[in-house]
Structures are given as structure tokens and as C-alpha cells.
Write a protein that holds these residues in place. Structure first.
Motif, PDB file in Angstrom:
ATOM      1  N   UNK A  18       0.828  -1.211   0.000  1.00 23.72           N
ATOM      2  CA  UNK A  18       0.000   0.000   0.000  1.00 23.72           C
ATOM      3  C   UNK A  18       0.862   1.260   0.000  1.00 23.72           C
ATOM      4  N   UNK A  19       1.866   1.303   0.891  1.00 24.49           N
ATOM      5  CA  UNK A  19       2.753   2.468   0.958  1.00 24.49           C
ATOM      6  C   UNK A  19       3.497   2.666  -0.351  1.00 24.49           C
ATOM      7  N   UNK A  25       2.630   6.355  -6.961  1.00 17.45           N
ATOM      8  CA  UNK A  25       1.611   7.192  -7.590  1.00 17.45           C
ATOM      9  C   UNK A  25       1.949   8.670  -7.471  1.00 17.45           C
ATOM     10  N   UNK A  26       2.447   9.093  -6.288  1.00 15.85           N
ATOM     11  CA  UNK A  26       2.799  10.499  -6.094  1.00 15.85           C
ATOM     12  C   UNK A  26       4.008  10.876  -6.951  1.00 15.85           C
ATOM     13  N   UNK A  27       4.992   9.942  -7.049  1.00 18.31           N
ATOM     14  CA  UNK A  27       6.166  10.226  -7.898  1.00 18.31           C
ATOM     15  C   UNK A  27       5.758  10.341  -9.366  1.00 18.31           C
ATOM     16  N   UNK A  28       4.852   9.459  -9.804  1.00 18.03           N
ATOM     17  CA  UNK A  28       4.382   9.523 -11.195  1.00 18.03           C
ATOM     18  C   UNK A  28       3.644  10.836 -11.453  1.00 18.03           C
ATOM     19  N   UNK A  29       2.829  11.256 -10.488  1.00 21.82           N
ATOM     20  CA  UNK A  29       2.117  12.534 -10.606  1.00 21.82           C
ATOM     21  C   UNK A  29       3.106  13.696 -10.684  1.00 21.82           C
ATOM     22  N   UNK A  30       4.152  13.631  -9.858  1.00 20.07           N
ATOM     23  CA  UNK A  30       5.178  14.686  -9.856  1.00 20.07           C
ATOM     24  C   UNK A  30       5.898  14.754 -11.195  1.00 20.07           C
ATOM     25  N   UNK A  31       6.269  13.587 -11.735  1.00 17.58           N
ATOM     26  CA  UNK A  31       6.964  13.568 -13.035  1.00 17.58           C
ATOM     27  C   UNK A  31       6.068  14.095 -14.150  1.00 17.58           C
ATOM     28  N   UNK A  32       4.778  13.753 -14.084  1.00 14.83           N
ATOM     29  CA  UNK A  32       3.857  14.132 -15.154  1.00 14.83           C
ATOM     30  C   UNK A  32       3.450  15.602 -15.091  1.00 14.83           C
ATOM     31  N   UNK A  33       3.219  16.108 -13.883  1.00 15.20           N
ATOM     32  CA  UNK A  33       2.638  17.444 -13.746  1.00 15.20           C
ATOM     33  C   UNK A  33       3.508  18.428 -12.968  1.00 15.20           C
ATOM     34  N   UNK A  34       4.689  17.993 -12.521  1.00 18.08           N
ATOM     35  CA  UNK A  34       5.558  18.853 -11.714  1.00 18.08           C
ATOM     36  C   UNK A  34       5.915  20.157 -12.403  1.00 18.08           C
ATOM     37  N   UNK A  35       6.315  20.065 -13.694  1.00 15.89           N
ATOM     38  CA  UNK A  35       6.713  21.277 -14.433  1.00 15.89           C
ATOM     39  C   UNK A  35       5.536  22.237 -14.607  1.00 15.89           C
TER      40      UNK A  35
END
Length: 295
Positions: A18-19, A25-35
Motif C-alpha cells: 500500500x505504501x 503514484x505520487x512520484x508519477x504525478x510529480x513527473x507528469x505534472x511537476x513542471x
């Protein structure tokens, strides 16, 4: 009796899975939308950089005169004015002027941002019980969450720098602004509102001409608390690149420099007292003025 000594919990493998899923999921979100998220905060960085530049580059006599004028306008009390000027002179004498100006510019931007965001939310909460019941638990979490925890998602999204620190400080400091705006508007005398209705005031006119002026002392108390909480967060925010008085304190902790930590810590206390006395005095003046008008 083993069940008495060990609290029942999720299976270790399931918990790890789960962790890991949440982290991935948070890392993928950061890579996708961080910029994209980072570019969204570019105006905020522009505001912060220029506020800091103005504070640092303005000659110190001019800064002290402006703060003395603000203190006098807010309090009409020479003791408060003298205390503010004396505090700033002592800070400058001990060679902490530049760091103090950086910290004050950060607090100024945080306060402006907290007012711009918190005031409309507080007004909306005062008009809707459902919205109040929805937002109050969020504010409870924001106020009780350890301040270090704010830094983790902010740094993952935006990296190290001034803007991530600013966002973390605002998240930590904004709840009093929202709560006291909501409270101030709800405490406005119902008879005054009925009189406004009798004169045919619209909802916007009641808010602008009746509720906001009468709630202003309470809102000022919210601004005061927001400033105090922002100052309390300065040292922690220095861990992710926020410049000012917090960084020498962090350096003192890491290297056991007693005097460096004490001097800069006292400078933060001095700035807190300056902000507190000015905002409280202005709030009291508003309170007296509103009582006079109401009578």
C-alpha cells in the motif's frame, strides 16, 4: 495472551504494498505534472523575489522611517513606535539587517497571500453551514499536522527553493485567517443586519458596508495570528531554501554555534513583537472606532 501484547494490524506485506503504491503514484504525478505546477507558481516567485529585492536594497533609514510611520498610523502610540525603531536598530547593529529584511519580505508575501486566499474562504464559510462543516476538519488537520510533514509533498512537487518554502509557510499559517474571518462575520449583530435589510440593501451591500467593517477587528486578530504562525515556521522553512534569519539558526543547530543561534533567534522574536504590537494596536483602534460608530 499474545493478542493482549500486540495490537491487531494490517499484514506487513500488504502495508508495504500500500505504501509503495501511494509513493509510486505520487512520484508519477510529480513527473507528469511537476513542471506545469511549477510554472503555475511563477507569478508568486516573481512577487517574492521583487519584494525581497526592494526590502534588501532600500536604504535602512528609509525602511525604519516607513515602519515607524506604519506603527504610528496603526497605534497612535509613541511607545510602540519607539519600540519598533529600537528593535530594528539593534538588529542592524548586530549585523543581521539583510537576513531580517529577507525574513520580513517573506512574512509580508505570506500574509498578503493568506489574506487573498483566506478572506474569501472565511466569507463563504460564514454564509454556509455545510461549507463550514466541510472546511473545519481540513483546517483542524492543517493546524495539527507536524510542520515538517508539509515540506515533503511541497519539495517533491517543486524542489528546493523560496516558493516551496513560501507555500509550506502559507499552509501552516492560513487557518487563523480563515477561522477568524468566518467568526467575525458570524458575530455581527443580527439587529444591524435586519436594519440593513429594512433599507433594502443587497447581499453584497450588506457584506461590504455592514458585515466587513464590523468584523474588521476580528479579522485583524486573524491577520495577527497568521503573521505569528508564519514567523514560527521561518526556521523550519529554511531547511528547504528559504533565506533569512532561519538559516543562521539552522546553521547554529548543526554546528553548535550558541551565540549565532541566540542572536538570530532573538531577532526573530524582535520582529514578531514589532508585527504583533502594530497589528494588535490597529485592531484595538478599529474596535474602538466600530463601537463609537455603532453607538
Amino acid at each position: 495472551m499474545d493478542w493482549l501484547s500486540k495490537f491487531p494490524h494490517m499484514d506487513d506485506e500488504t502495508l508495504r504494498t500500500l505504501k509503495k503504491a501511494i509513493d509510486d503514484g505520487f512520484r508519477a504525478f510529480t513527473r507528469a505534472y511537476g513542471d506545469t505546477i511549477e510554472s503555475f507558481f511563477d507569478p508568486l516567485q516573481f512577487f517574492l523575489v521583487h519584494a525581497e529585492r526592494i526590502m534588501v536594497r532600500t536604504p535602512w533609514p528609509a525602511v525604519i522611517l516607513v515602519i515607524a510611520f506604519i506603527a504610528w498610523f496603526a497605534s497612535r502610540n509613541w511607545k510602540i513606535v519607539t519600540g519598533c525603531v529600537g528593535t530594528l536598530l539593534i538588529v542592524g547593529y548586530f549585523d543581521m539587517w539583510e537576513d531580517t529584511m529577507k525574513t520580513m519580505s517573506m512574512i509580508f508575501v505570506c500574509t498578503v497571500l493568506s489574506i487573498v486566499i483566506g478572506l474569501p474562504i472565511g466569507i463563504a464559510m460564514s454564509r454556509s453551514e455545510r461549507l463550514q462543516n466541510t472546511i473545519n476538519p481540513v483546517l483542524d488537520v492543517m493546524q495539527t499536522m507536524p510542520s515538517f510533514v508539509y515540506l515533503i509533498p511541497v519539495v517533491m512537487l517543486l524542489g528546493i527553493g523560496k516558493v516551496p518554502g513560501l507555500i509550506a509557510v502559507v499552509i501552516y499559517a492560513i487557518p487563523p485567517m480563515i477561522r477568524l474571518t468566518n467568526l467575525g462575520i458570524r458575530l455581527v449583530d443580527k439587529e444591524v443586519l435586519e436594519a440593513a435589510d429594512a433599507f433594502g440593501s443587497s447581499s453584497w451591500q450588506k457584506l461590504r458596508d455592514v458585515q466587513m467593517p464590523l468584523a474588521l477587528p476580528t479579522i485583524m486578530a486573524g491577520i495577527n495570528q497568521t503573521i505569528m504562525m508564519a514567523l514560527a515556521m521561518v526556521v523550519i522553512a529554511s531547511m528547504i531554501g528559504v533565506q533569512g534569519l532561519g538559516q543562521p539558526v539552522l546553521k547554529a543547530i548543526a554546528n553548535q554555534y550558541f551565540t549565532l543561534g541566540i542572536f538570530n533567534g532573538l531577532a526573530i522574536v524582535g520582529i514578531a513583537i514589532v508585527f504583533d504590537r502594530i497589528s494588535q494596536a490597529y485592531g484595538r483602534r478599529l474596535q474602538r472606532h466600530m463601537e463609537t460608530v455603532h453607538q
